[in-house]
Design a protein around this motif. Structure first.
Motif, PDB file in Angstrom:
ATOM      1  N   ILE A  26       9.488  -8.791  45.508  1.00 27.09           N
ATOM      2  CA  ILE A  26      10.577  -8.313  44.244  1.00 27.09           C
ATOM      3  C   ILE A  26       9.457  -8.074  42.965  1.00 27.09           C
ATOM      4  O   ILE A  26      10.115  -7.768  41.822  1.00 27.09           O
ATOM      5  N   VAL A  27       8.225  -8.129  43.015  1.00 27.32           N
ATOM      6  CA  VAL A  27       7.565  -8.059  41.873  1.00 27.32           C
ATOM      7  C   VAL A  27       6.712  -6.548  41.651  1.00 27.32           C
ATOM      8  O   VAL A  27       6.183  -6.301  40.738  1.00 27.32           O
ATOM      9  N   TYR A  28       6.554  -5.950  43.013  1.00 30.61           N
ATOM     10  CA  TYR A  28       5.776  -4.719  42.973  1.00 30.61           C
ATOM     11  C   TYR A  28       4.480  -4.567  42.649  1.00 30.61           C
ATOM     12  O   TYR A  28       4.253  -3.696  41.580  1.00 30.61           O
ATOM     13  N   LEU A  29       3.878  -5.586  42.957  1.00 26.77           N
ATOM     14  CA  LEU A  29       2.255  -5.500  42.528  1.00 26.77           C
ATOM     15  C   LEU A  29       1.472  -5.303  43.896  1.00 26.77           C
ATOM     16  O   LEU A  29       1.979  -5.928  44.852  1.00 26.77           O
ATOM     17  N   GLU A  30       0.463  -4.960  43.835  1.00 27.39           N
ATOM     18  CA  GLU A  30      -0.579  -4.941  45.140  1.00 27.39           C
ATOM     19  C   GLU A  30      -0.842  -6.390  45.266  1.00 27.39           C
ATOM     20  O   GLU A  30      -0.829  -7.242  44.523  1.00 27.39           O
ATOM     21  N   PRO A  31      -1.070  -6.858  46.719  1.00 30.39           N
ATOM     22  CA  PRO A  31      -1.376  -8.148  47.061  1.00 30.39           C
ATOM     23  C   PRO A  31      -2.419  -8.701  46.202  1.00 30.39           C
ATOM     24  O   PRO A  31      -2.508  -9.838  45.961  1.00 30.39           O
ATOM     25  N   GLU A  32      -3.672  -7.993  46.236  1.00 31.77           N
ATOM     26  CA  GLU A  32      -4.627  -8.664  45.300  1.00 31.77           C
ATOM     27  C   GLU A  32      -4.271  -8.861  44.005  1.00 31.77           C
ATOM     28  O   GLU A  32      -4.867  -9.771  43.372  1.00 31.77           O
ATOM     29  N   GLN A  33      -3.435  -7.954  43.360  1.00 30.60           N
ATOM     30  CA  GLN A  33      -3.096  -7.982  41.711  1.00 30.60           C
ATOM     31  C   GLN A  33      -2.335  -9.214  41.872  1.00 30.60           C
ATOM     32  O   GLN A  33      -2.458 -10.375  40.813  1.00 30.60           O
ATOM     33  N   LEU A  34      -1.342  -9.702  42.708  1.00 25.08           N
ATOM     34  CA  LEU A  34      -0.585 -10.852  42.800  1.00 25.08           C
ATOM     35  C   LEU A  34      -1.252 -11.998  42.744  1.00 25.08           C
ATOM     36  O   LEU A  34      -0.952 -13.016  42.221  1.00 25.08           O
ATOM     37  N   GLU A  35      -2.296 -11.844  43.724  1.00 27.64           N
ATOM     38  CA  GLU A  35      -2.935 -13.189  44.135  1.00 27.64           C
ATOM     39  C   GLU A  35      -3.814 -13.442  42.968  1.00 27.64           C
ATOM     40  O   GLU A  35      -4.141 -14.642  42.455  1.00 27.64           O
TER      41      GLU A  35
END
Length: 347
Positions: free
Chosen positions: A320-329
């Motif tokens: 639901i946030v539409y960020l790349e996995p590394e960005q979200l982490e």
């Protein structure tokens, strides 16, 4: 400010969308750009997250929020009237030093000495600023910040802008009595976490990060404002009885964004802040870069997780946030380090 209040009034006119009932999410509004099946799943996830948030903020079980409060529409209509007519008794007044500070912080040529002078001219702001600057969310390293001049030097203009915003808003979120103590404490912790998350996401999208931090604080202040206003309304009509949690949940969900806009207007915040708030309330399809919405989602999830409350699985948050996995982490890691160190609880 007739133009602004005409706009507020238009939100509730017969030509505007009908205010959504409590069962529909209002804080998190994903854009309708996904396939219908995926869109439905996203809406369900954000609605769940919002339900978990309200249970935590109001310190109740889900069943309490599904009740039908007595005189609900009457009390909500009175709140709406006060909002439209700008007669809310609990709307925080603009801090006296805010306009001068905003101008100084917006001017790249402002010298550190001048910025320190403005802050020091307000003793209460000075005290709050040092407390906030030494909290885990803002403090850099292990050294204690002991003066305003040191804070301006160590944190820089962007850093001090965020500290000033938090320092100005913190007293408005302080509990006035035991009845609102828990709500005030949790709302502030949640608001600061969401503001920090919004800033981090804005950095990823190369947007105004400190501006998003300031706007990210407004929903928490709007919640405190609405809760106090509903308390006034219900006590006047119900012989001193407090508003029921289910009524507060509807009021918060239905009027939070209009209250945010009113706060931004009364305080004279820049037009782009209003635009960010509007984009979060009424998202445009294919606009997946909304830092405020993503910050609210991530900040809420991580705050609830840290408080050991029901939240969302990490994989559901990613949907639901539409960020790349590394960005979200990266965002989650920064938030969780601050929360584990004491975070907004000490701010």
């Amino acid at each position: 400010m007739p133009g602004f209040f005409s706009w507020i009034s238009g939100l509730f006119s017969r030509n505007a969308p009908t205010p959504q009932p409590a069962s529909e999410t209002r804080l998190f509004n994903p854009s309708h750009s996904s396939p219908d099946g995926e869109q439905s799943q996203q809406a369900e996830l954000v609605a769940q997250l919002e339900d978990h948030l309200f249970c935590w903020l109001l310190d109740v079980q889900p069943a309490s929020l599904r009740k039908n409060p007595e005189k609900a529409e009457q009390h909500l209509a009175e709140l709406e009237r006060r909002l439209v007519e700008n007669t809310m008794e609990e709307l925080p007044r603009r801090p006296g030093s805010l306009p001068q500070l905003m101008r100084a912080l917006a001017n790249e040529s402002t010298e550190r000495k001048e910025l320190s002078r403005i802050i020091l001219s307000d003793p209460s702001l000075t005290d709050q600023l040092l407390k906030v600057a030494n909290s885990p969310y803002f403090r850099l390293g292990d050294h204690l910040i002991e003066s305003v001049d040191q804070a301006v030097f160590v944190l820089g203009v962007d850093g001090i802008r965020k500290v000033v915003a938090a320092a100005l808003m913190r007293p408005m979120m302080a509990a006035r009595n035991s009845r609102e103590a828990l709500f005030a404490q949790r709302s502030w912790r949640w608001g600061l976490t969401c503001a920090w998350a919004s800033e981090l996401v804005a950095q990823i999208h190369r947007q105004d990060s400190s501006g998003h931090f300031i706007v990210g604080l407004l929903p928490a202040l709007a919640y405190m404002t609405i809760r106090r206003e509903m308390d006034r309304i219900c006590r006047a009509d119900n012989r001193g009885h407090e508003p029921e949690p289910a009524l507060l949940r509807i009021a918060l969900a239905r009027y939070q964004w209009a209250t945010c806009q009113l706060l931004a207007n009364v305080w004279g915040l820049p037009p782009k802040y209003h635009a960010w708030l509007m984009a979060a309330e009424r998202p445009t399809p294919r606009k997946s870069h909304r830092a405020l919405t993503k910050g609210l989602l991530i900040g809420t999830r991580e705050m609830l997780r840290h408080a050991r409350q029901r939240n969302l699985a990490t994989e559901d948050l990613a949907r639901i946030v539409y960020l790349e996995p590394e960005q979200l982490e990266r965002v989650r890691g920064t938030l969780n380090r601050a929360l584990e160190d004491g975070g907004p609880a000490k701010a």
